[in-house]
Design a protein around this motif. Structure first.
Motif, PDB file in Angstrom:
ATOM      1  N   THR A  60      20.626  12.379  65.552  1.00 58.68           N
ATOM      2  CA  THR A  60      20.469  11.722  64.250  1.00 58.68           C
ATOM      3  C   THR A  60      20.315  12.782  63.172  1.00 58.68           C
ATOM      4  OG1 THR A  60      18.080  11.576  64.527  1.00 58.68           O
ATOM      5  CG2 THR A  60      19.380   9.679  65.256  1.00 58.68           C
ATOM      6  N   SER A  61      20.471  12.363  61.930  1.00 57.13           N
ATOM      7  CA  SER A  61      20.375  13.280  60.780  1.00 57.13           C
ATOM      8  C   SER A  61      21.376  14.425  60.877  1.00 57.13           C
ATOM      9  CB  SER A  61      18.951  13.828  60.636  1.00 57.13           C
ATOM     10  OG  SER A  61      18.049  12.801  60.325  1.00 57.13           O
ATOM     11  N   PRO A 109      27.729  10.001  55.023  1.00 53.94           N
ATOM     12  CA  PRO A 109      26.277   9.976  55.254  1.00 53.94           C
ATOM     13  C   PRO A 109      25.805   8.602  55.728  1.00 53.94           C
ATOM     14  CG  PRO A 109      26.784   9.988  52.899  1.00 53.94           C
ATOM     15  CD  PRO A 109      28.074  10.201  53.609  1.00 53.94           C
ATOM     16  N   ASN A 110      24.673   8.610  56.445  1.00 57.50           N
ATOM     17  CA  ASN A 110      24.027   7.387  56.928  1.00 57.50           C
ATOM     18  C   ASN A 110      25.008   6.482  57.680  1.00 57.50           C
ATOM     19  OD1 ASN A 110      21.748   5.754  57.238  1.00 57.50           O
ATOM     20  ND2 ASN A 110      22.315   4.464  55.503  1.00 57.50           N
ATOM     21  N   THR A 111      25.771   7.093  58.587  1.00 54.26           N
ATOM     22  CA  THR A 111      26.806   6.356  59.316  1.00 54.26           C
ATOM     23  C   THR A 111      26.735   6.699  60.804  1.00 54.26           C
ATOM     24  OG1 THR A 111      28.261   6.383  57.382  1.00 54.26           O
ATOM     25  CG2 THR A 111      29.293   5.936  59.500  1.00 54.26           C
ATOM     26  N   LYS A 134      24.539   9.861  64.677  1.00 52.04           N
ATOM     27  CA  LYS A 134      24.400   9.288  63.339  1.00 52.04           C
ATOM     28  C   LYS A 134      24.130  10.400  62.338  1.00 52.04           C
ATOM     29  CE  LYS A 134      22.091   5.606  60.735  1.00 52.04           C
ATOM     30  NZ  LYS A 134      21.079   4.515  60.782  1.00 52.04           N
ATOM     31  N   THR A 135      24.739  10.266  61.168  1.00 48.37           N
ATOM     32  CA  THR A 135      24.563  11.271  60.113  1.00 48.37           C
ATOM     33  C   THR A 135      23.311  10.982  59.296  1.00 48.37           C
ATOM     34  OG1 THR A 135      26.035   9.967  58.706  1.00 48.37           O
ATOM     35  CG2 THR A 135      27.014  11.808  59.898  1.00 48.37           C
ATOM     36  N   LYS A 137      20.757  10.362  56.141  1.00 46.63           N
ATOM     37  CA  LYS A 137      20.772   9.453  55.004  1.00 46.63           C
ATOM     38  C   LYS A 137      20.679  10.261  53.722  1.00 46.63           C
ATOM     39  CE  LYS A 137      18.562   5.323  53.070  1.00 46.63           C
ATOM     40  NZ  LYS A 137      17.484   4.304  53.251  1.00 46.63           N
ATOM     41  N   ASN A 141      24.651   9.154  46.945  1.00 45.63           N
ATOM     42  CA  ASN A 141      26.034   9.252  47.393  1.00 45.63           C
ATOM     43  C   ASN A 141      26.931   9.685  46.242  1.00 45.63           C
ATOM     44  OD1 ASN A 141      25.588   8.442  50.063  1.00 45.63           O
ATOM     45  ND2 ASN A 141      25.639   6.276  49.488  1.00 45.63           N
TER      46      ASN A 141
END
Length: 398
Positions: A60-61, A109-111, A134-135, A137, A141
């Motif tokens: 994540t991140s 991002p956040n995907t 997951k990317t 957040k 944007n």
């Protein structure tokens, strides 16, 4: 079968402060290591394929500007796909021997993403590839609005304009993701007006008939201050015929040249004292067959002797943000060709106004001479009033 592999530097730490591992899969059995930094040997069979995916499974991140890599040892990759939950697929390519697949660094991002595919060992056995990550957040944007519109045909002086929804701190990083492709060779440069707008213009007017593609590959770009590119765009447009008009305020004329040949000389009136028409190269921004013109929009209030409110101005073409137009002006017919009596607009007969309106496109230039009041950047599409050598210095990559 899953094995612990090399550490992934762009994921959140795992339990005990250790970084998350990459995903490793094999066609010949499995083993694991308690230490993610140790290499692992998935099988005693040297012909078995082993696959490692970075970012690690479950990471994540993940930073959006990092590529996804899939690596095969003991064989080659046969298929790789990285898709978001919405079905958007990430572009990427194999190396020459198909042992490594690398994506473009354009994650959103956040995907959440799924990595799938297969590899084949020298033993002929197939290994499925399956991983997820997951990317991070983004705080904000970054998205782009663009002039011209996709599919539009425009004039030879139109500057490409990209408007960002949030300020860009790292202009160089963003500009590296911008590219222009043309059907004929064209020299040009980007120019940052401010942190929320960047323009592009050629050194000289676009060649008539040129096909242009603008690639805004900003998905995943780190624009600074927690702002990450949320999407990429492609805009395709065409340049129409060459229509170059020249207004001489002192001679009260406008000459219109189409594809290099003089098409018409038109008697005009321009701005009177106190409302002087600006000199410089202007570009048609908007076209209206009928336009209401109310002096309150330029600060002249009802009761002022100079106040006007005309509901049906014909063949109006905007050339500045401050309110200059070229339009039909039957009320000034007695002065056209002999005196300047307008509030800054260039006026002509209705017949000439209609003819001119039918020749032009958004993006056609109108070059005005004869006054000491000049165009400035920010007042319409004024890019051509900046010398090209200076314009190039406005690039973040100059």
């Amino acid at each position: 079968m899953l094995l612990a592999g090399t550490a992934c530097s762009d994921s959140e730490p795992g339990a005990g402060g250790q970084p998350s591992s990459s995903t490793t899969q094999s066609s010949g059995g499995s083993s694991s290591s308690a230490n993610p930094s140790e290499s692992t040997k998935p099988s005693e069979n040297p012909s078995a394929a082993s696959v490692a995916v970075v970012p690690a499974k479950g990471a994540t991140s993940v930073q959006p500007d990092k590529p996804v890599t899939v690596t095969s040892t003991g064989g080659k990759l046969t298929a790789v796909a990285v898709k978001s939950a919405a079905g958007d697929e990430l572009a990427g390519e194999f190396n020459a021997d198909k042992t490594v697949w690398t994506s473009k660094p354009e994650l959103r991002p956040n995907t959440a993403y799924t990595v799938s595919g297969s590899a084949e060992g020298t033993d002929g056995a197939s290994v499925p590839i399956s991983s997820t990550f997951k990317t991070l957040k983004a705080t904000k944007n970054l998205k782009a609005s663009v002039v011209p519109l996709n599919g539009e045909t425009v004039g030879v002086a139109l500057p490409i304009q990209i408007y960002w929804n949030n300020p860009v701190k790292d202009r160089a990083a963003v500009e590296k993701r911008l590219s222009i492709k043309t059907s004929v060779p064209v020299e040009g440069s980007w120019y940052w007006l401010n942190s929320k707008q960047v323009n592009y213009r050629p050194k000289v007017y676009w060649p008539a008939g040129t096909k242009v593609t603008v690639n805004i590959d900003t998905a995943g770009v780190n624009a600074g201050n927690g702002t990450w590119g949320a999407a990429s765009r492609e805009i395709k447009f065409a340049i129409g015929k060459s229509v170059v008009s020249k207004v001489d305020i002192k001679k009260h004329t406008m000459t219109v040249t189409i594809n290099g040949k003089l098409a018409r000389t038109i008697p005009i009136t321009a701005g009177k004292s106190g409302f002087t028409t600006r000199s410089g190269t202007k570009v048609i921004m908007e076209k209206f067959a009928t336009k209401r013109m109310d002096a309150r929009t330029v600060g002249i209030q009802p009761g002022d002797p100079e106040y006007y409110d005309i509901h049906d101005v014909k063949w109006a073409q905007r050339v500045t943000s401050s309110g200059e137009f070229v339009h039909g002006a039957p009320w000034s017919s007695g002065s056209q060709g002999s005196a300047n009596v307008s509030h800054g607009c260039v006026g002509m007969s209705l017949a000439n106004g209609q003819w001119f309106f039918n020749q032009t496109l958004r993006g056609d230039p109108i070059v005005v001479t004869g006054s000491t009041r000049y165009m400035q950047m920010g007042n319409g599409w004024a890019d051509w009033n900046v010398p090209y050598a200076t314009y190039k210095k406005g690039s973040a990559l100059s």
